[in-house]
Enzyme design. Structure first.
Site, PDB file in Angstrom:
ATOM      1  N   GLU A  83       0.817  -1.210   0.000  1.00 29.40           N
ATOM      2  CA  GLU A  83       0.000   0.000   0.000  1.00 29.40           C
ATOM      3  C   GLU A  83       0.855   1.266   0.000  1.00 29.40           C
ATOM      4  OE1 GLU A  83      -2.733   2.832   0.032  1.00 29.40           O
ATOM      5  OE2 GLU A  83      -3.266   0.704  -0.196  1.00 29.40           O
ATOM      6  N   THR A  96      -6.176   2.681  -5.333  1.00 26.61           N
ATOM      7  CA  THR A  96      -5.888   1.265  -5.086  1.00 26.61           C
ATOM      8  C   THR A  96      -6.751   0.362  -5.952  1.00 26.61           C
ATOM      9  OG1 THR A  96      -5.143   1.623  -2.811  1.00 26.61           O
ATOM     10  CG2 THR A  96      -5.977  -0.561  -3.345  1.00 26.61           C
ATOM     11  N   ASP A 120       1.052  -0.023  -5.190  1.00 26.66           N
ATOM     12  CA  ASP A 120      -0.159   0.290  -5.955  1.00 26.66           C
ATOM     13  C   ASP A 120      -0.183   1.708  -6.503  1.00 26.66           C
ATOM     14  OD1 ASP A 120      -0.423   1.350  -3.385  1.00 26.66           O
ATOM     15  OD2 ASP A 120      -2.574   0.989  -3.268  1.00 26.66           O
ATOM     16  N   HIS A 121       0.319   2.675  -5.736  1.00 26.01           N
ATOM     17  CA  HIS A 121       0.317   4.065  -6.196  1.00 26.01           C
ATOM     18  C   HIS A 121       1.241   4.878  -5.302  1.00 26.01           C
ATOM     19  CE1 HIS A 121      -2.256   4.935  -2.729  1.00 26.01           C
ATOM     20  NE2 HIS A 121      -3.087   3.982  -3.134  1.00 26.01           N
ATOM     21  N   HIS A 162      -0.543   3.503   4.962  1.00 25.07           N
ATOM     22  CA  HIS A 162      -1.567   4.319   4.316  1.00 25.07           C
ATOM     23  C   HIS A 162      -1.589   5.707   4.947  1.00 25.07           C
ATOM     24  CE1 HIS A 162      -5.437   5.698   2.812  1.00 25.07           C
ATOM     25  NE2 HIS A 162      -5.555   4.614   2.061  1.00 25.07           N
TER      26      HIS A 162
END
Length: 723
Positions: free
Chosen positions: A261, A305, A483-484, A422
């Site tokens: 994440e 996500t 993911d990003h 996150h």
């Protein structure tokens, strides 16, 4: 005729509406300057339109109150419309602080599917000046109850509503005309949300986006079977066939997908205060048992996500605005990895995730993708301090998943979605490594980011240790990907010094370079890996993995990516906003850079031709993907031997009971790890230093668990169990 003093005029209905419009304009300017940074790098025309554009639609909307002549209707309607405008503005402020983008209508409509956990991050995203978005409402209420605010009982002249509407339309025409002059085809072509807000304002952007979404849905209704032909022709031309040295090297092995994440590539091999941020991931990245890519980019849009998951599983992009998962996922047709691997190679499949199943609409999407099991937050103890806002902490997720994992029939395709790394990157003190000292920048986000990076790294090491002890490492491959981005563009200048760069010289090119995320294929016991410098992105994972896993005829599955190991790939990485990067050039917000980051202000004729060709390829790839997803074209095409998924036959409740029942049915043919371990749990092989592991379940929790599925079915889905 009425005569007004200066004060009386403010107490009139006209004065009241103008006061609301001026207040909204002031709030918009505050947001434009302090949050959206819209004036930065703006042309003269953009500055003019940005100053004017908060006026037209509020004038039109709040001015609608003039069409209601009774005071008991006029004032409530004006105030409600003013409140809704302010609410839209403020929601965009909060959204922009995390995603550096404006909220699309699809995102708003899917809010209930993505809002779990936003309470914690939303609080972290508030600033002191936010009080000025709402303080006037408090003043209005106080004045009303103190009877200092009185309704003007005298109706305005009948033409007043028309006059305000005409003025609003006139001002909007000015901004639209100036916008078309400065940026031709502003409305008719695919737009950039920032430009739309600069020229036309937030209300106009939202309204236009709503019309666009309606058009997309109508387009989906009118789609014909023949529409798939263009997509199939593109796939046939674009997809790369042929055997590479990595084709089939992991055939028949279990697949672990570890979703890192918000994890960016720059954290790999990075040292802070002489210490590695992610020592274990570094060892995997640099191992000859791993093929790692150092020019691999995230290509997500507003779906973040969920877009990354969609690309990895289906080889198609997310939507231009909003989230495909949230807006289309409940009834979308997919040709996804779990279904393909089950039907071609006999894989079982599961997702392990410590958040609610409804987050990003996963409980519906995963069924349409063919995932047989989904072990969401309802399967774990998330009480007390075991969870953060977005779900169970990573160390506990891996540890607590073992009773379910060890019952999975092999080979399996198991995806772990981590959440501790996150935003806002706040880690409980008890979870921090006392031997790791993070950065000391002016950004709490940047400083916290490396602490949660480090925690994630420790979590993965513990999981790998279990794989070694249980023997699963010998029969499995592990694919790890980010993911990003984790640090948004608004924080990148604070990050610059950590990366050895100057914040003063930071450019759009630097922002684009930071869109790199890790992509690693680790095969324990194999020694043919290394670091690959090929340019690629998340859209390329599915075709790459299908070939690595030795799936027959992977070309028949519809996707717009290319095998990363094929020497014939074009190495053009398209971003969702139609920017792109290649080994030679980068296009960022209309600016062309060379591979060293130098702005090419006057490209040569040859460069213009090359850039135009690249842009055409980027546009075609995105357009084909959008056609497939927005029209749901895969409902018109089924690959040879592939059985369409029947989502209603899947149910994610009672997952462990179903696995145990299947194991008992298969008897000695069962291939799960529990059976291989002489029907003894392997939980004791897992060691974690998570301080919350032995804490008893409590009545308090940082998250509310929701299990959308109820009842029971025979197995995890509509497919037959593995032999």
């Amino acid at each position: 005729m009425r005569h007004y003093s200066r004060i009386d005029w403010l107490k009139s209905r006209v004065g009241f509406v103008l006061l609301l419009v001026i207040l909204f304009w002031a709030k918009s300017m505050m947001a434009y300057i302090m949050d959206f940074n819209l004036f930065s790098g703006s042309s003269v025309i953009q500055v003019i339109t940005t100053i004017i554009n908060p006026l037209p639609l509020p004038l039109l909307l709040i001015g609608l109150a003039f069409y209601f002549r009774k005071a008991r209707l006029f004032y409530p309607i004006a105030i409600v419309l003013y409140f809704l405008n302010t609410l839209l503005l403020y929601l965009n402020v909060i959204y922009y602080r995390e995603f550096t983008d404006f909220m699309s209508v699809a995102t708003m409509m899917g809010y209930n599917k993505v809002n779990q956990g936003l309470g914690a991050s939303g609080l972290a995203l508030t600033n002191i000046h936010d009080i000025f978005f709402w303080i006037d409402f408090v003043v209005f209420i106080v004045l009303f109850f103190m009877k200092k605010f009185k309704f003007d009982r005298v109706p305005t002249q009948k033409f007043m509503g028309f006059a305000f509407s005409t003025l609003a339309i006139f001002l909007f025409t000015i901004t639209l005309t100036l916008g078309e002059i400065d940026r031709p085809q502003l409305i008719t072509r695919q737009f950039d949300s920032t430009y739309m807000v600069k020229y036309l304002g937030l209300d106009a952007f939202t309204g236009y986006d709503g019309l666009r979404l309606h058009g997309v849905r109508e387009e989906r209704k009118s789609a014909k079977k023949s529409d798939i032909d263009k997509a199939l022709a593109y796939v046939k031309k674009h997809n790369l066939s042929g055997v590479t040295k990595y084709t089939g090297i992991a055939k028949g092995k279990n697949v672990f997908v570890i979703h890192l994440e918000s994890f960016q590539q720059f954290s790999i091999n990075l040292k802070i205060n002489g210490q590695e941020v992610t020592p274990f991931l570094n060892s995997i990245y640099n191992s000859d048992s791993t093929v790692a890519f150092d020019n691999f980019f995230n290509q997500v849009g507003q779906g973040k996500t969920s877009d990354a998951e969609n690309m990895l599983e289906t080889g198609t992009f997310g939507l231009p605005q909003g989230s495909l998962f949230a807006s289309h996922g409940a009834d979308q047709t997919f040709e996804a990895m779990p279904a393909i691997l089950h039907q071609t190679e006999g894989y079982s499949s599961a997702v392990f995730h410590g958040n609610n199943a409804s987050f990003w609409n996963r409980n519906n999407v995963y069924k349409n993708m063919g995932y047989q099991y989904f072990f969401d937050a309802s399967y774990y103890d998330t009480s007390g301090e075991k969870a953060m806002g977005y779900g169970l902490k990573d160390k506990l997720l891996f540890y607590d998943s073992i009773p379910y994992l060890e019952r999975m029939q092999q080979p399996f395709y198991a995806k772990y979605i981590t959440v501790t790394n996150h935003f806002p990157y706040s880690l409980d003190e008890q979870d921090k490594d006392p031997n790791f000292q993070t950065t000391d920048t002016d950004s709490a986000v940047v400083n916290g980011y490396f602490e949660t990076n480090h925690y994630l790294d420790q979590s993965i090491k513990e999981f790998y240790d279990y794989l070694d002890k249980s023997g699963l490492s010998k029969t499995s491959i592990v694919m790890l990907y980010g993911d990003h981005y984790g640090i948004s563009n608004t924080e990148n200048k604070s990050l610059a010094s950590v990366l050895g760069k100057s914040a003063d010289d930071w450019t759009n090119w630097d922002n684009q370079q930071l869109q790199r995320v890790p992509f690693m294929i680790n095969i324990p016991g194999w020694h043919g890996g290394g670091i690959d410098h090929t340019y690629g992105g998340e859209i390329d994972v599915m075709p790459t993995m299908l070939r690595v896993l030795g799936v027959d005829d992977p070309e028949q599955y519809v996707n717009v990516g290319q095998d990363l190991f094929n020497d014939k790939r074009n190495q053009i990485v398209a971003f969702r906003n139609k920017d792109w990067i290649t080994p030679k050039y980068s296009m960022v917000s209309g600016e062309l850079y060379n591979h060293e980051g130098t702005l090419i202000e006057k490209p040569t004729k040859a460069e213009k031709a090359e850039v135009a060709k690249i842009q055409d390829e980027v546009n075609e790839q995105l357009n084909i993907s959008d056609s497939i997803n927005q029209k749901d074209l895969l409902r018109f095409y089924t690959p040879k031997g592939f059985k369409p998924i029947i989502a209603k036959n899947y149910n994610y409740s009672n997952g462990l009971a179903k696995l145990e029942k299947l194991e008992k049915t298969l008897g000695p043919k069962s291939t799960d790890q529990y059976t291989k371990n002489n029907s003894t749990t392997t939980q004791g092989l897992y060691e974690t230093d998570a301080p919350e592991k032995d804490q008893p379940r409590s009545d308090s929790s940082r998250m509310k668990q929701v299990q959308p599925d109820s009842g029971d079915v025979t197995d995890g889905g509509d497919d037959t169990p593995n032999p």
